[in-house]
Design a protein around this motif. Structure first.
Motif, PDB file in Angstrom:
ATOM      1  N   GLY A  60       0.796  -1.221   0.000  1.00  0.00           N
ATOM      2  CA  GLY A  60       0.000   0.000   0.000  1.00  0.00           C
ATOM      3  C   GLY A  60       0.824   1.263   0.000  1.00  0.00           C
ATOM      4  N   ASP A  61       2.112   1.158  -0.190  1.00  0.00           N
ATOM      5  CA  ASP A  61       2.993   2.326  -0.189  1.00  0.00           C
ATOM      6  C   ASP A  61       3.660   2.456  -1.553  1.00  0.00           C
ATOM      7  N   GLY A  62       3.627   3.652  -2.111  1.00  0.00           N
ATOM      8  CA  GLY A  62       4.279   3.882  -3.397  1.00  0.00           C
ATOM      9  C   GLY A  62       3.605   3.173  -4.555  1.00  0.00           C
ATOM     10  N   VAL A  63       2.294   2.953  -4.436  1.00  0.00           N
ATOM     11  CA  VAL A  63       1.579   2.206  -5.475  1.00  0.00           C
ATOM     12  C   VAL A  63       1.015   3.168  -6.511  1.00  0.00           C
ATOM     13  N   ASN A  64       1.360   2.939  -7.755  1.00  0.00           N
ATOM     14  CA  ASN A  64       0.863   3.708  -8.896  1.00  0.00           C
ATOM     15  C   ASN A  64       0.892   2.809 -10.118  1.00  0.00           C
ATOM     16  N   PRO A  65       0.391   3.254 -11.254  1.00  0.00           N
ATOM     17  CA  PRO A  65       0.365   2.370 -12.427  1.00  0.00           C
ATOM     18  C   PRO A  65       1.730   1.785 -12.786  1.00  0.00           C
ATOM     19  N   GLU A  66       2.774   2.577 -12.635  1.00  0.00           N
ATOM     20  CA  GLU A  66       4.102   2.097 -13.010  1.00  0.00           C
ATOM     21  C   GLU A  66       4.618   1.045 -12.025  1.00  0.00           C
ATOM     22  N   SER A  67       4.434   1.293 -10.726  1.00  0.00           N
ATOM     23  CA  SER A  67       4.952   0.336  -9.741  1.00  0.00           C
ATOM     24  C   SER A  67       4.159  -0.962  -9.745  1.00  0.00           C
ATOM     25  N   ILE A  68       2.866  -0.897 -10.018  1.00  0.00           N
ATOM     26  CA  ILE A  68       2.065  -2.126 -10.111  1.00  0.00           C
ATOM     27  C   ILE A  68       2.609  -3.027 -11.213  1.00  0.00           C
ATOM     28  N   GLU A  69       2.843  -2.442 -12.361  1.00  0.00           N
ATOM     29  CA  GLU A  69       3.376  -3.213 -13.494  1.00  0.00           C
ATOM     30  C   GLU A  69       4.751  -3.778 -13.151  1.00  0.00           C
ATOM     31  N   ALA A  70       5.615  -2.956 -12.541  1.00  0.00           N
ATOM     32  CA  ALA A  70       6.973  -3.390 -12.222  1.00  0.00           C
ATOM     33  C   ALA A  70       6.974  -4.509 -11.189  1.00  0.00           C
ATOM     34  N   ILE A  71       6.139  -4.386 -10.161  1.00  0.00           N
ATOM     35  CA  ILE A  71       6.089  -5.412  -9.116  1.00  0.00           C
ATOM     36  C   ILE A  71       5.565  -6.724  -9.672  1.00  0.00           C
ATOM     37  N   LEU A  72       4.511  -6.675 -10.459  1.00  0.00           N
ATOM     38  CA  LEU A  72       3.958  -7.903 -11.038  1.00  0.00           C
ATOM     39  C   LEU A  72       4.969  -8.574 -11.974  1.00  0.00           C
ATOM     40  N   ALA A  73       5.689  -7.773 -12.739  1.00  0.00           N
ATOM     41  CA  ALA A  73       6.697  -8.336 -13.649  1.00  0.00           C
ATOM     42  C   ALA A  73       7.835  -8.986 -12.860  1.00  0.00           C
ATOM     43  N   ALA A  74       8.280  -8.328 -11.783  1.00  0.00           N
ATOM     44  CA  ALA A  74       9.364  -8.881 -10.964  1.00  0.00           C
ATOM     45  C   ALA A  74       8.914 -10.161 -10.260  1.00  0.00           C
ATOM     46  N   MET A  75       7.691 -10.172  -9.781  1.00  0.00           N
ATOM     47  CA  MET A  75       7.153 -11.383  -9.147  1.00  0.00           C
ATOM     48  C   MET A  75       7.118 -12.543 -10.136  1.00  0.00           C
ATOM     49  N   ASP A  76       6.664 -12.240 -11.343  1.00  0.00           N
ATOM     50  CA  ASP A  76       6.565 -13.289 -12.359  1.00  0.00           C
ATOM     51  C   ASP A  76       7.948 -13.844 -12.699  1.00  0.00           C
ATOM     52  N   GLU A  77       8.921 -12.937 -12.818  1.00  0.00           N
ATOM     53  CA  GLU A  77      10.290 -13.364 -13.121  1.00  0.00           C
ATOM     54  C   GLU A  77      10.863 -14.227 -11.998  1.00  0.00           C
ATOM     55  N   ALA A  78      10.446 -13.922 -10.754  1.00  0.00           N
ATOM     56  CA  ALA A  78      10.930 -14.691  -9.607  1.00  0.00           C
ATOM     57  C   ALA A  78      10.137 -15.979  -9.379  1.00  0.00           C
ATOM     58  N   GLY A  79       9.109 -16.204 -10.212  1.00  0.00           N
ATOM     59  CA  GLY A  79       8.345 -17.435 -10.106  1.00  0.00           C
ATOM     60  C   GLY A  79       7.166 -17.382  -9.168  1.00  0.00           C
ATOM     61  N   PHE A  80       6.821 -16.185  -8.689  1.00  0.00           N
ATOM     62  CA  PHE A  80       5.666 -16.047  -7.798  1.00  0.00           C
ATOM     63  C   PHE A  80       4.404 -15.746  -8.602  1.00  0.00           C
ATOM     64  N   ALA A  81       3.318 -16.403  -8.269  1.00  0.00           N
ATOM     65  CA  ALA A  81       2.034 -16.135  -8.908  1.00  0.00           C
ATOM     66  C   ALA A  81       1.486 -14.792  -8.447  1.00  0.00           C
ATOM     67  N   ALA A  82       0.662 -14.176  -9.296  1.00  0.00           N
ATOM     68  CA  ALA A  82       0.033 -12.907  -8.924  1.00  0.00           C
ATOM     69  C   ALA A  82      -0.951 -13.084  -7.770  1.00  0.00           C
TER      70      ALA A  82
END
Length: 480
Positions: free
Chosen positions: A343-365
């Motif tokens: 809930g901190d620093g959340v905006n359209p850009e960070s949402i996309e970046a976090i989801l992409a990093a999670m996916d690369e690390a093998g974590f499901a959304a």
């Protein structure tokens, strides 16, 4: 001491007076049009911006709140006193005419695309027409109030595009798309400029999602759009409920959350960065692990500081080390019994970046929910989607004439001309704005194109009272 007869004493009556819900210079405009003017036509459009499509929402709220009550002699007296003292002329005869000949209801016709429609920019979304020669200027006088529809449209548009972003990652990494409506939670109530903004913007977000802590937004969706309950929330800790126990008793504060709210099927959200996030994660994974498992609920950890991209992955890895994970059908790991809410620093850009990093690390959304505050409801403005309302036609005597703004210094501000409507292709769902030379009704247009605008308001009467469920269905159908 203020007198009770002071027309400016009652701020509530001022805010509910449509004559005052305008810009100062509008009061003088009735004297500026050609003397033979007898009718006027205006329209609203998004002239481009951050997104190439807008989700239309919020006009019904504005109409119900401001246009369905009649103008009264008291409103006219109040407005006359204000504009006279303010230095502007006041069209008392025109407003008295509305009371005497229209029972106080504004003789304007408003047509709009159905709420929930997703329309490419540079198309007409709303038209406003007044063909009473005595008060034709109303079509422009209402601009200030009606153009504020930019705000719910822009919030709804941003949330709809974020829903598409999150949906794409769920489709790629998750076996469960039913969680999508709860993936972006509204944290924006305290970050907006007014209670009204919380209500309007908060309800707009809910076209695409069903999680919110903005109470007024949920209430507005329920009230203006006939919805029993538009959104839901869960028990959640804030820093004061944790730090009030003292640093040495933080573990007791965490344990209390599980004891009070943890039960089978329940979700409990606990902010865990009050002192040392990593120490807290260790406590959750050791001392309190069995309590979490025994509760039968899902613990949601909120890391509330640090770089979002880094912290989310560090939190997930720590929780995975303690609680384990399960590999789903998409080959991604889903944490057992625990989740993360950022809930901190959340905006359209960070949402996309976090989801992409999670996916690369093998974590499901599945593992994350986003809480979005200022960027959701406040960090937008009328220029985000470049909204404008312009006069595009005027009737002089009995003949309509095109009206257009076309500044040589900025072609992007060129306005459309003529009496406009919006067509939609019944096969491809493509939209097209067209000019019609004569008055129209809601008939089907010949060929492959249908009329997309419907008359929603006419002379004080709301003609369309859409349900929130209907608006959501229309918006969801346009995803992808």
């Amino acid at each position: 001491m203020q007198s009770d007869t002071n027309p400016f004493h009652d701020m509530a009556s001022i805010l509910s007076n449509p004559i005052l819900n305008t810009d100062s210079y509008k009061a003088s405009h009735y004297l500026q049009y050609p003397p033979e003017a007898s009718a006027m036509f205006s329209y609203i459009e998004s002239r481009g911006g951050r997104y190439d499509r807008t989700l239309f929402f919020g006009l019904q709220m504005l109409i119900k709140e401001y246009l369905c009550r009649p103008i009264t002699p008291a409103m006219i007296d109040q407005a006359k006193a204000f504009f006279t003292a303010h230095g502007e002329p006041f069209n008392e005869a025109g407003w008295r005419y509305i009371v005497e000949h229209h029972n106080g209801y504004l003789p304007v016709r408003i047509r709009a695309v159905p709420e929930g429609s997703v329309v490419p920019t540079h198309n007409v979304l709303v038209t406003v027409e007044c063909d009473d020669p005595e008060v034709f200027w109303l079509a422009s006088y209402l601009e200030t109030m009606l153009l504020r529809v930019w705000y719910p449209i822009t919030v709804a548009t941003q949330s709809w595009h974020l829903r598409n972003t999150i949906r794409a990652y769920l489709e790629k990494s998750s076996d469960d798309l039913t969680q999508l409506p709860f993936k972006l939670h509204d944290f924006g109530a305290r970050g907006v400029s007014s209670a009204e903004s919380a209500a309007i913007g908060g309800s707009a977000h809910l076209v695409s999602f069903m999680g919110s802590d903005t109470v007024l937004g949920v209430v507005a969706a329920n009230h203006y759009y006939n919805e029993p309950m538009a959104a839901f929330s869960v028990p959640a800790a804030e820093h004061s409920t944790i730090t009030s126990w003292g640093r040495e008793r933080e573990t007791d504060a965490f344990r209390n959350m599980i004891a009070k709210f943890g039960k089978p099927g329940a979700i409990v959200s606990v902010v865990s960065d009050s002192y040392d996030l990593f120490a807290a994660l260790e406590v959750w994974g050791t001392t309190l692990k069995q309590a979490v498992l025994d509760s039968g609920g899902t613990l949601v950890i909120r890391p509330d500081s640090g770089d979002p991209l880094t912290i989310v992955l560090q939190t997930m890895r720590a929780l995975e080390a303690s609680f384990g994970s399960t590999v789903n059908g998409k080959g991604r790991r889903v944490l057992n019994n625990v989740r993360v809410i950022q809930g901190d620093g959340v905006n359209p850009e960070s949402i996309e970046a976090i989801l992409a990093a999670m996916d690369e690390a093998g974590f499901a959304a599945d593992n994350i929910v986003f809480g979005m505050g200022g960027a959701l409801l406040q960090q937008i403005n009328r220029d985000t989607q470049r909204f404008a309302m312009k006069c595009s036609a005027i009737r002089l005597g009995d003949e309509w004439h095109d009206v257009r703004k076309d500044p040589v210094t900025d072609a992007g501000k060129r306005s459309m001309k003529g009496r406009l409507t919006l067509l939609v292709n019944r096969h491809t769902s493509e939209y097209r704005t067209v000019t019609l030379p004569v008055a129209w009704d809601d008939r089907t247009v010949e060929g492959d194109w249908d009329e997309a605008l419907v008359t929603v308001f006419d002379s004080g009467k709301l003609l369309v009272d859409a349900a929130f469920s209907e608006i959501r269905k229309r918006a969801h159908a346009a995803e992808g």
